[in-house]
Design an enzyme around this catalytic site. Sequence first.
Site, PDB file in Angstrom:
ATOM      1  N   CYS A   1      57.933   0.768 -38.319  1.00 31.15           N
ATOM      2  CA  CYS A   1      57.008   2.006 -39.248  1.00 31.15           C
ATOM      3  C   CYS A   1      56.044   1.716 -40.213  1.00 31.15           C
ATOM      4  O   CYS A   1      54.998   1.940 -40.364  1.00 31.15           O
ATOM      5  CB  CYS A   1      58.560   2.129 -40.449  1.00 31.15           C
ATOM      6  SG  CYS A   1      58.756   1.123 -41.068  1.00 31.15           S
TER       7      CYS A   1
ATOM      8  N   ILE B   1      70.325   5.130 -21.988  1.00 31.39           N
ATOM      9  CA  ILE B   1      68.406   4.834 -20.993  1.00 31.39           C
ATOM     10  C   ILE B   1      68.221   3.642 -21.283  1.00 31.39           C
ATOM     11  O   ILE B   1      68.216   3.645 -22.284  1.00 31.39           O
ATOM     12  CB  ILE B   1      68.117   6.468 -21.023  1.00 31.39           C
ATOM     13  CG1 ILE B   1      68.130   7.250 -20.895  1.00 31.39           C
ATOM     14  CG2 ILE B   1      67.046   5.418 -19.839  1.00 31.39           C
ATOM     15  CD1 ILE B   1      68.497   7.541 -19.472  1.00 31.39           C
TER      16      ILE B   1
ATOM     17  N   GLU C   1      63.566   5.818 -45.817  1.00 31.43           N
ATOM     18  CA  GLU C   1      61.897   4.803 -45.532  1.00 31.43           C
ATOM     19  C   GLU C   1      61.353   5.946 -43.876  1.00 31.43           C
ATOM     20  O   GLU C   1      62.168   5.559 -43.204  1.00 31.43           O
ATOM     21  CB  GLU C   1      62.943   4.123 -44.844  1.00 31.43           C
ATOM     22  CG  GLU C   1      62.394   2.353 -44.986  1.00 31.43           C
ATOM     23  CD  GLU C   1      61.013   2.042 -43.901  1.00 31.43           C
ATOM     24  OE1 GLU C   1      59.834   2.715 -44.342  1.00 31.43           O
ATOM     25  OE2 GLU C   1      62.270   1.541 -42.997  1.00 31.43           O
TER      26      GLU C   1
END
Length: 485
Positions: free
Chosen positions: A285, A29, A251
Site C-alpha cells: 500500500c 489458490i 489503513e
Amino acid sequence: MPYPTQPTASHFINGQYVEDTSGAEIPVIYPATGEQIAVVHEATPSIVEQAITSAKAAQKAWAALSGTERGRILRRAADMIRERNHDLSVLETYDTGKPLSETLYVDATSGADALEYFGGLAGSLTGEHIQLGEDWVYTRREALGLCVGIGAWNYPTQIACWKGAPALACGNAMVFKPSETTPLCALKVAEILHEAGLPAGLYNVIQGTGKVGAPLVTDPRVDKVSLTGSVPTGRKVYAAAAEGIKHVTMELGGKSPLIIFDDASLEDAVGGAILANFYSSGQVCSNGTRVFVQKGIKEAFLTRLHERLQEAQIGDPLDEATNFGPMVSENQMKIVQGYIEKGKAEGARLVCGGNALPRDGFYLEPTVFADVTDEMTIAREEIFGPVMAVFDFDTEEEAITRANETEFGLSAGVFTSDLTRGHRVIAQIEAGSCFINSYNDAPVEAPFGGSKLSGVGRENSKAAIEHYSQMKSVYVRMGAVDAPF
Ligand code: TXE
C-alpha cells in the site's frame, strides 16, 4: 483432505478450530501455479455469533489482568512465531505467492516484532493523576472492548499481528477476518497466541468475504473496527462504523510520490525506486509508484533501473534464490494488465516489462513507464502491481506541488544528498509515512498510516495505543459538596 496446506478447520473460535461446512466454499489458490491448495468455508451467521459471544465473554477478565501479565503472553507468542518462522513463512508464500526470500524476513518476523513490542508496552500503560487543590482527578486507560480486524491479502500474517497485538495489549478481545484471498495465516496466529497462554475467546478468526465483514462492522457489540484494504471498501466500512459511533483505524491505499533530485546517489535512488515498486510484486500500500526524477538525472536513472531490473530472479517463490514472485490472484493480475494497456494507450513510454510470463501462475514482468504525465490514468489510480510510473520535473517547488496533487496521502520519499532539502521537502508533502534516502521501512517502533483518502489512525508504535484504548477521567472531591439548593 488431500491438500498439504489445508488448515485444521476454517475458523478459530474460543480457543479452538471450528468448522461449519454449510458456509460457502472459498478455494485457496497457490498464485505460483494456479492450483488449489486448500478450501475454507465462509462463516455462517452462527459462526459469526459464536465468535462475537466468545470474545465478549472473555474480554472483561482479560482487561482485569495486569498489563505485565497480558504482555507476557504476547511476548511468549512472539518467541514461538520466531521459532516457527520457517514453516510460517512457507505458509505465507503459499497463501500470497510472495517469495520465501521475502516472507522469511518480513512477514511472521514483523508479526513477532509487533507482539514483542506491544507485549513490552502493556505493563507501562497508565493513566495520570491531576491535583486540583484538595480535589483531584485521575485517569484510567481502559480497553475499548471488542475490536474487529479486517485484513487485506498482501501481508496476511503481519496484518493479523499488527491489529491483534495492540488490541490485546490494551485489554481488548478481537475478531479478525482475513481477506478471502489469503485465509490461511491468521489461523496460525490465533493458534500460536492460544498456545502461548491467551485465554480462549480473545482472538478469534473467521473466514469470508465482505458479506461476513459487513455484519461484523455493524454489530452493536463491536466497539472498534480496524481495516486494511482499498479506499472504496474503507469508505463503506467507515460509514457503517460511524452509524454506531465506533472507533476506527483505516489503513487504505495510496499513490505515493518518490522524488529523486539530481544530486542523489544514483545507485541508492534506483535501489529505493525498486524497493518502492517491486517488492511483493508491487502489492504494497505504501509503494512510491509516482517516481518524479529531476531532468538532469533522468536518462541515467532509467538506464541503470533497466539494467538492475534484468537482475530480478523471477520464478518459483519457494526457491530462496527467487526475489520476484507472482501476483496474488488471476483477478489482480488482470486488473494490473488493464492498467498497463491504459498506460500504453494514453501515450506513456514503456521502458521495460509489460507482459505476463508464459508459465503457470499469475506472473507479470516488472514494468516501467517513462514520460508519464499527471493526468494519465496510471498516474492517478492505485494499480497495486509491479508498475512504476516515471515523471520528469525541473524544480523543487514543482515536484512538491505535483507530488501533492493526489487524493491519497499514505507515503512519500525523497532522495537527495542535500539533507536540508530532504527535510524541507518532506515537511511539505501531504502523507503519513515518509522516507528520506530510503523507502518502505516499517519498523514497529514507528507510527504507520495515512492522511487524506489513505486513512485515519496509526498502526504500530505508542501511537497505536491511543487507537485501542480510551481514557476515563474520575473527579474526586475531598471536601463538602456545595450545591446551589
Ligand atoms: O481489497 P478490499 P481487495 C487495494 C488494492 C487492490 C484493492 C482490492 O488497490 O487492488 O485494494 O483488494 C473486506 N465490509 N489494496 O479486494 O476489497 C474484504 O473481505 C467489511 C490495498 O483485497 O478493500 C477484505 O478482507 N469488510 C491494501 C478487506 O475488506 C469488507 C492491501 C479488504 O478488501 C467489505 C490490499 C465490507 N463491505 C489491497 N468489503 C492496502 N492498503 O495495503 C470488503 N471487505
